[in-house]
Design an enzyme around this catalytic site. Structure first.
Site, PDB file in Angstrom:
ATOM      1  N   ASP A 422      33.220   8.912 -15.021  1.00 22.13           N
ATOM      2  CA  ASP A 422      33.081   8.141 -13.789  1.00 22.13           C
ATOM      3  C   ASP A 422      32.796   9.045 -12.596  1.00 22.13           C
ATOM      4  OD1 ASP A 422      33.473   5.581 -12.285  1.00 22.13           O
ATOM      5  OD2 ASP A 422      35.116   6.716 -11.384  1.00 22.13           O
ATOM      6  N   GLU A 475      28.063   8.666 -15.109  1.00 25.28           N
ATOM      7  CA  GLU A 475      27.739   7.753 -14.016  1.00 25.28           C
ATOM      8  C   GLU A 475      27.367   8.636 -12.829  1.00 25.28           C
ATOM      9  OE1 GLU A 475      29.459   4.446 -10.926  1.00 25.28           O
ATOM     10  OE2 GLU A 475      30.643   6.139 -11.599  1.00 25.28           O
TER      11      GLU A 475
END
Length: 744
Positions: A422, A475
């Protein structure tokens, strides 16, 4: 001096203890009993006397009496309560091990003396952690079941270099911070073996900071936690889970022919809920979610973070327990059973994993030993102002070992097939979300976080080395070059990267009224300029259906018929477009509303035929992907793609060919008409002469459309068009995508 006093002095001298030594020892024992920083192993446990006997001291505040016994329970010596409350002393005349018999007000306890055991942590492991070794940290820290000689128990170990004192507190000692001070080791590590502790008790560390404050901290390496909002760690069970996924694990080979990758993104706490609006446990999720994913033919489930996190509203993206599955769904073994069941069903499991930041909850990593430890001391480096969270200090080897160990733990212990990392962009740039003057340049004066870059490369290097075939997905929302390039070529080494640019451009296009789309045609085509620069995943994720945007269906323009048609056309365009696929739960059946993490998806919508039609389409898209090598074997290679129609902005038509670049299979033509008007006799160039068959049409009545199409089979005409030698004359239904495939 009296004769008796002289005799006492002679006894003490025979024991090697002087009056001055007794006074000093009394002060030390008093400090120990007061919970102050003292080397507990220097005074507690057995210590040899000059005459060969052993003096034993035990700290047991609240005990009424105590004795030393052998393994059969025979009394070896009575312990005397000293003048210092809670301290018992005795002389042991025989060699060999002993146990304690402690009389408490409500029970009698027989147990080995924790302070009779030597060190249990190999110093080499601690040196490896200090050098950044995540595997060593996994083996050393946390609550680990070990056996010292013939005595089973749990070794507690933690890193707290600024602490004056660390003690283990928990259900096994009445949460008394005085009872079990730990042994300090090199590098700021602390350890203590507690005999006979089994799985299940709650515990924390009582950390005495340099300024004297006592901080109650959860174990950073806890493998199990209690249910939030409670914050204690839990002694885990022994690793006895019997995996049955050997066949799945054996086929996880990175050298194999590229396989389809279609990911169903799931928030486990809100996919479905029970009758009391509580999250499902892992066995129930396995019973309900796995058959559903099989029905829709997704290849993988991606779980939003299930690492333990204090605040459910963070969706798991502000975790504090990077080694423990959240207790919201049951036990760690329950999660292992879920993954095992997925693998038996032919479904891979990917975990969203957060190494960018952590929250500042008092029981967590923030100021863990009273000083900045896991985070930077300077808030210009150590705080995310966007999220009010703290940033890991990637320049500290023990911190990177902690993060690396977490990643390896999930992949190894839980057989995970991938990690989606993330907020990588926030890790890569020191000025992320910061104005001028609010960030610290790197050693070269630049904005790149060189330590984070080194960490990400090491993460990918170790996963590839230890667990070949496991996916690592970034990401990453910027144009950082080489996210999926090999580390040897200067890249970060991820296997995949989310294509955020494609998602933003195409969603923006689809949200426009069809009458306006002609002026924004490049939003559909620009993604193909860079589609093969990285190994991309096309993400329609949770971030696209929150904060008042509505569900994916609710973001489409027009009346209900047009909204459904737009959604179907978009999904089929996405599945044909180069790049692997990710779809957040709810989009597969057309949820209207925002995703709400505190309640179930709106499953009642499937009572409507149009919602069922979207769901049927997604299943058919995945089935088509699985059986069509042209759609996946070249999805990251320019040789697998050719334009047919890229410039018909007036009609909002897009058409392209997908190939298997290795020569297998047959080509597939995808054509999208994104106006509300049908187009008849529309010419599209194709590379192969002969019959082509319409294999999917989002306007089919089967999916809730108007059933306009090409009657299944068409023949090419030998007329060059769009750079191809042949052409097809097609009927393009309104707001629809069709797939045609050359017949063999």
């Amino acid at each position: 001096m009296s004769e008796r006093q002289g005799g006492q002095e002679q006894d003490r001298e025979a024991d090697g203890v002087t009056t001055e030594g007794i006074s000093e020892m009394s002060q030390t024992l008093q400090a120990l009993a007061d919970g102050l920083p003292v080397d507990a192993f220097a005074v507690l446990g057995p210590h040899p006397l000059a005459d060969g006997r052993r003096q034993v001291r035990v700290l047991a505040p609240g005990a009424e009496a105590m004795g030393l016994i052998d393994s059969r329970g025979k009394l070896l010596a009575r312990m005397q309560a000293s003048a210092i409350d809670g301290v018992f002393e005795g002389i042991l005349s025989i060699e060999g091990p002993y146990r304690l018999r402690i009389v408490w007000p409500d029970m009698v306890q027989e147990i080995e003396d924790p302070y009779a055991f030597a060190v249990t942590l190999d110093e080499s492991l601690l040196l490896q952690i200090a050098a950044g070794d995540g595997q060593a940290l996994r083996r050393a820290l946390g609550a680990q079941h070990v056996q010292c000689g013939e005595v089973p128990g749990v070794r507690f170990a933690v890193w707290a270099p600024h602490a004056q004192r660390v003690a283990v507190v928990g259900d096994f000692n009445g949460w008394d911070v005085r009872r079990h001070p730990m042994r300090q080791r090199i590098g700021g590590f602390w350890e203590l073996f507690l005999p006979r502790v089994e799985a299940g008790p709650r515990y924390k560390y009582a950390v005495t900071a340099a300024d004297g404050r006592v901080l109650l901290k959860a174990d950073p390496v806890a493998r199990q936690t209690e249910l939030p909002p409670a914050t204690a760690s839990v002694v885990p069970g022994t690793d006895t889970f019997a995996w049955t996924d050997a066949a799945w694990m054996a086929k996880r080979d990175p050298s194999a022919v590229p396989a389809p990758l279609s990911i169903y993104e799931v928030h486990a706490a809100s996919w479905r809920r029970d009758g009391h609006n509580q999250p499902l446990d892992w066995p129930t999720l396995a019973e309900q979610l796995i058959p559903y994913v099989q029905q829709l033919r997704f290849t993988h489930i991606e779980l939003l973070p299930i690492t333990e996190h204090p605040f459910g509203g963070s969706w798991g993206y502000q975790p504090l327990g990077l080694y423990a599955p959240t207790a919201r769904h049951g036990s760690p073994d329950g999660f292992a059973q879920f993954v095992d069941a997925c693998h038996r069903a032919g479904i891979g499991v990917i975990l969203d994993w957060v190494s960018a930041h952590f929250p500042d909850d008092a029981h967590g990593l923030a100021q863990f030993d009273g000083a900045a430890l896991y985070e930077h001391a300077d808030p210009r480096e150590g705080m995310h102002r966007d999220w009010n969270t703290l940033i890991y200090n990637y320049g500290r080897p023990e911190v990177t070992a902690y993060l690396l160990g977490s990643a390896l733990e999930w992949i190894d212990h839980y057989h995970l097939d991938g990690l989606r990392v993330d907020a990588v962009a926030s890790m890569l740039y020191r000025d992320y979300g910061r104005a001028e003057g609010e960030w610290v340049p790197n050693a070269h004066g630049g904005r790149e976080n060189l330590e984070a870059v080194a960490f990400l490369r090491q993460l990918n290097r170790e996963i590839a080395a230890h667990f070949p075939g496991v996916l690592t997905i970034a990401e990453e929302s910027t144009a950082w070059p080489g996210v999926t390039a090999a580390i040897s070529d200067g890249g970060l080494g991820f296997t995949h990267k989310w294509n955020m640019g494609w998602m933003h451009d195409t969603l923006s296009y689809m949200q426009r009224d069809p009458a306006e789309r002609a002026h924004h045609h490049s939003q559909l085509t620009f993604g193909l300029v860079y589609a093969f620069d990285e190994r991309f995943v096309l993400p329609i994720s949770h971030d696209e259906v929150v904060h008042g945007t509505g569900g994916l269906l609710g973001q489409m323009p027009g009346d209900d018929w047009r909204r459904f048609a737009n959604l179907r056309a978009y999904l089929a365009l996405m599945w044909a477009h180069p790049g692997d696929k990710l779809l957040f739960m709810g989009a597969e059946f057309g949820q209207w509303a925002d995703w709400n993490h505190d309640q179930s998806l709106d499953w009642h919508l499937l009572e409507g035929a149009r919602h069922r039609g979207v769901q049927l389409l997604v299943g058919d898209l995945n089935a088509t992907l699985r059986r069509t090598p042209a759609l996946y074997r070249g999805t990251h290679r320019a040789k697998g793609f050719d334009w047919s129609v890229a410039d018909d902005a007036r009609n909002s038509v897009l058409a392209f060919i997908r190939h298997d670049p290795d020569g297998g299979g047959v080509p597939l033509l995808a054509v999208s008409n994104l106006t509300a008007q049908p187009l008849h006799d529309y010419g599209v160039g194709v590379p192969r002469a002969g019959a082509w068959r319409e294999i999917l049409n989002t306007d089919s009545a089967h999916y809730g459309g108007s059933n306009l199409g090409n009657s299944g089979r068409l023949a090419t005409e030998p007329m060059g068009m769009h750079g191809h030698a042949q052409r097809l004359r097609l009927t393009l239904p309104p707001l629809a995508t069709i797939y045609l495939q050359a017949e063999k």
